[in-house]
Design an enzyme around this catalytic site. Structure first.
Site, PDB file in Angstrom:
ATOM      1  N   HIS A  58       0.838  -1.206   0.000  1.00 23.23           N
ATOM      2  CA  HIS A  58       0.000   0.000   0.000  1.00 23.23           C
ATOM      3  C   HIS A  58       0.874   1.258   0.000  1.00 23.23           C
ATOM      4  O   HIS A  58       0.606   2.215  -0.721  1.00 23.23           O
ATOM      5  CB  HIS A  58      -0.886   0.054   1.256  1.00 23.23           C
ATOM      6  CG  HIS A  58      -1.936  -1.013   1.328  1.00 23.23           C
ATOM      7  ND1 HIS A  58      -2.121  -1.799   2.443  1.00 23.23           N
ATOM      8  CD2 HIS A  58      -2.861  -1.431   0.429  1.00 23.23           C
ATOM      9  CE1 HIS A  58      -3.121  -2.636   2.237  1.00 23.23           C
ATOM     10  NE2 HIS A  58      -3.589  -2.445   1.029  1.00 23.23           N
TER      11      HIS A  58
ATOM     12  N   LYS B  46     -16.359  -8.739   7.234  1.00 21.96           N
ATOM     13  CA  LYS B  46     -16.051  -9.635   8.353  1.00 21.96           C
ATOM     14  C   LYS B  46     -14.551  -9.730   8.515  1.00 21.96           C
ATOM     15  O   LYS B  46     -13.793  -9.341   7.647  1.00 21.96           O
ATOM     16  CB  LYS B  46     -16.626 -11.009   8.050  1.00 21.96           C
ATOM     17  CG  LYS B  46     -18.128 -11.046   8.194  1.00 21.96           C
ATOM     18  CD  LYS B  46     -18.635 -12.445   7.918  1.00 21.96           C
ATOM     19  CE  LYS B  46     -20.096 -12.392   7.543  1.00 21.96           C
ATOM     20  NZ  LYS B  46     -20.504 -13.538   6.761  1.00 21.96           N
TER      21      LYS B  46
ATOM     22  N   ARG C  24      -1.761  -6.467  -8.329  1.00 24.85           N
ATOM     23  CA  ARG C  24      -0.665  -7.370  -7.985  1.00 24.85           C
ATOM     24  C   ARG C  24      -0.529  -8.485  -9.004  1.00 24.85           C
ATOM     25  O   ARG C  24       0.519  -8.728  -9.553  1.00 24.85           O
ATOM     26  CB  ARG C  24      -0.902  -8.011  -6.609  1.00 24.85           C
ATOM     27  CG  ARG C  24      -0.526  -7.123  -5.475  1.00 24.85           C
ATOM     28  CD  ARG C  24      -1.185  -7.552  -4.215  1.00 24.85           C
ATOM     29  NE  ARG C  24      -2.628  -7.380  -4.316  1.00 24.85           N
ATOM     30  CZ  ARG C  24      -3.462  -7.473  -3.314  1.00 24.85           C
ATOM     31  NH1 ARG C  24      -3.011  -7.788  -2.126  1.00 24.85           N
ATOM     32  NH2 ARG C  24      -4.742  -7.265  -3.475  1.00 24.85           N
TER      33      ARG C  24
HETATM   34  P1  ADP Z   1      -9.653  -3.756  -0.892  1.00 22.65           P
HETATM   35  O1  ADP Z   1     -10.469  -4.514   0.073  1.00 22.65           O
HETATM   36  O2  ADP Z   1     -10.287  -2.507  -1.406  1.00 22.65           O
HETATM   37  O3  ADP Z   1      -9.025  -4.579  -2.008  1.00 22.65           O
HETATM   38  P2  ADP Z   1      -7.001  -3.581   0.207  1.00 22.65           P
HETATM   39  O4  ADP Z   1      -6.570  -2.838   1.405  1.00 22.65           O
HETATM   40  O5  ADP Z   1      -6.787  -5.048   0.200  1.00 22.65           O
HETATM   41  O6  ADP Z   1      -8.500  -3.199   0.024  1.00 22.65           O
HETATM   42  O7  ADP Z   1      -6.303  -2.968  -1.069  1.00 22.65           O
HETATM   43  C1  ADP Z   1      -6.452  -1.624  -1.435  1.00 22.65           C
HETATM   44  C2  ADP Z   1      -5.810  -1.421  -2.783  1.00 22.65           C
HETATM   45  O8  ADP Z   1      -4.400  -1.623  -2.664  1.00 22.65           O
HETATM   46  C3  ADP Z   1      -6.279  -2.390  -3.873  1.00 22.65           C
HETATM   47  O9  ADP Z   1      -6.300  -1.715  -5.108  1.00 22.65           O
HETATM   48  C4  ADP Z   1      -5.203  -3.450  -3.876  1.00 22.65           C
HETATM   49  O10 ADP Z   1      -5.110  -4.090  -5.125  1.00 22.65           O
HETATM   50  C5  ADP Z   1      -3.982  -2.597  -3.590  1.00 22.65           C
HETATM   51  N1  ADP Z   1      -2.900  -3.391  -2.999  1.00 22.65           N
HETATM   52  C6  ADP Z   1      -2.933  -4.154  -1.905  1.00 22.65           C
HETATM   53  N2  ADP Z   1      -1.734  -4.744  -1.671  1.00 22.65           N
HETATM   54  C7  ADP Z   1      -0.923  -4.328  -2.685  1.00 22.65           C
HETATM   55  C8  ADP Z   1       0.429  -4.605  -3.055  1.00 22.65           C
HETATM   56  N3  ADP Z   1       1.176  -5.451  -2.338  1.00 22.65           N
HETATM   57  N4  ADP Z   1       0.917  -4.026  -4.170  1.00 22.65           N
HETATM   58  C9  ADP Z   1       0.137  -3.192  -4.897  1.00 22.65           C
HETATM   59  N5  ADP Z   1      -1.151  -2.899  -4.617  1.00 22.65           N
HETATM   60  C10 ADP Z   1      -1.682  -3.461  -3.523  1.00 22.65           C
END
Ligand code: ADP
Length: 162
Positions: free
Chosen positions: A18, A42, A91
């Site tokens: 992130h 959840k 990813r």
């Molecule tokens: P969501 O539930 O909206 O997917 P996340 O917190 O899992 O929330 O992810 C938020 C965003 O960050 C998404 O677009 C996800 O693809 C991106 N993201 C998460 N981890 C990574 C990573 N390791 N590299 C690049 N983007 C990421």
């Protein structure tokens, strides 16, 4: 032109993946609003307030990044903020199908809002919030996946849950 971008997500917890997207977005857009989605989910480890606080501490050095949270439709939130761009990270191909669907749906709901995808940094491609929580729950090291501040909070939550 001043372009405002919204980077939405669960951030439960924020990872180096992130932070890489935030860092790169902050160089491309004039203002980046990182926003914690409050829609009910959840299995969350951190409350929305905790996630907002963590993100705030981790992005303190960026003058054009702010942290917020939102409920409801992302495009309505983006409109309220005057943002014309939604940033999402990609990813793997496994992310693609869901993101493709969301981007098209959002475009249909708000034609003026574009979704911009950032390819994950090579070093972060295998990192997800869920993997972080799972590895930590089984006693594995998460130091390479999240900043120390997040690691300590995750370990505290796990200790509390036992
Ligand atoms: P969501 O539930 O909206 O997917 P996340 O917190 O899992 O929330 O992810 C938020 C965003 O960050 C998404 O677009 C996800 O693809 C991106 N993201 C998460 N981890 C990574 C990573 N390791 N590299 C690049 N983007 C990421």
């Amino acid at each position: 032109m001043r372009t405002i971008a919204v980077y939405p997500g669960s951030f439960d917890p924020p990872t180096f993946g992130h932070l890489d997207i935030i860092d790169r977005s902050s160089r491309v857009f004039s203002r980046v609003i990182v926003s914690v989605a409050l829609n009910i989910r959840k299995n969350v480890m951190f409350t929305p307030a905790e996630r907002v606080a963590l993100l705030g501490k981790l992005t303190r050095s960026y003058s054009n990044v702010e942290i917020d949270s939102f409920r409801g439709l992302l495009v309505n939130y983006a409109r309220d903020k005057g943002a014309h761009v939604v940033v999402r990270g990609l990813r793997a191909i496994s992310d693609f199908e869901y993101e493709f669907q969301m981007a098209h749906m959002n475009k249909k709901l708000a034609a003026e809002v574009d979704t911009v995808f950032m390819m994950t940094g090579e070093r972060y491609s295998y990192i997800s919030s869920n993997i972080v929580k799972e590895i930590a729950a089984f006693g594995g090291k998460i130091d390479d996946l999240v900043p120390a501040l997040v690691r300590d909070q995750v370990l505290r939550k796990i200790r509390k849950g036992k």
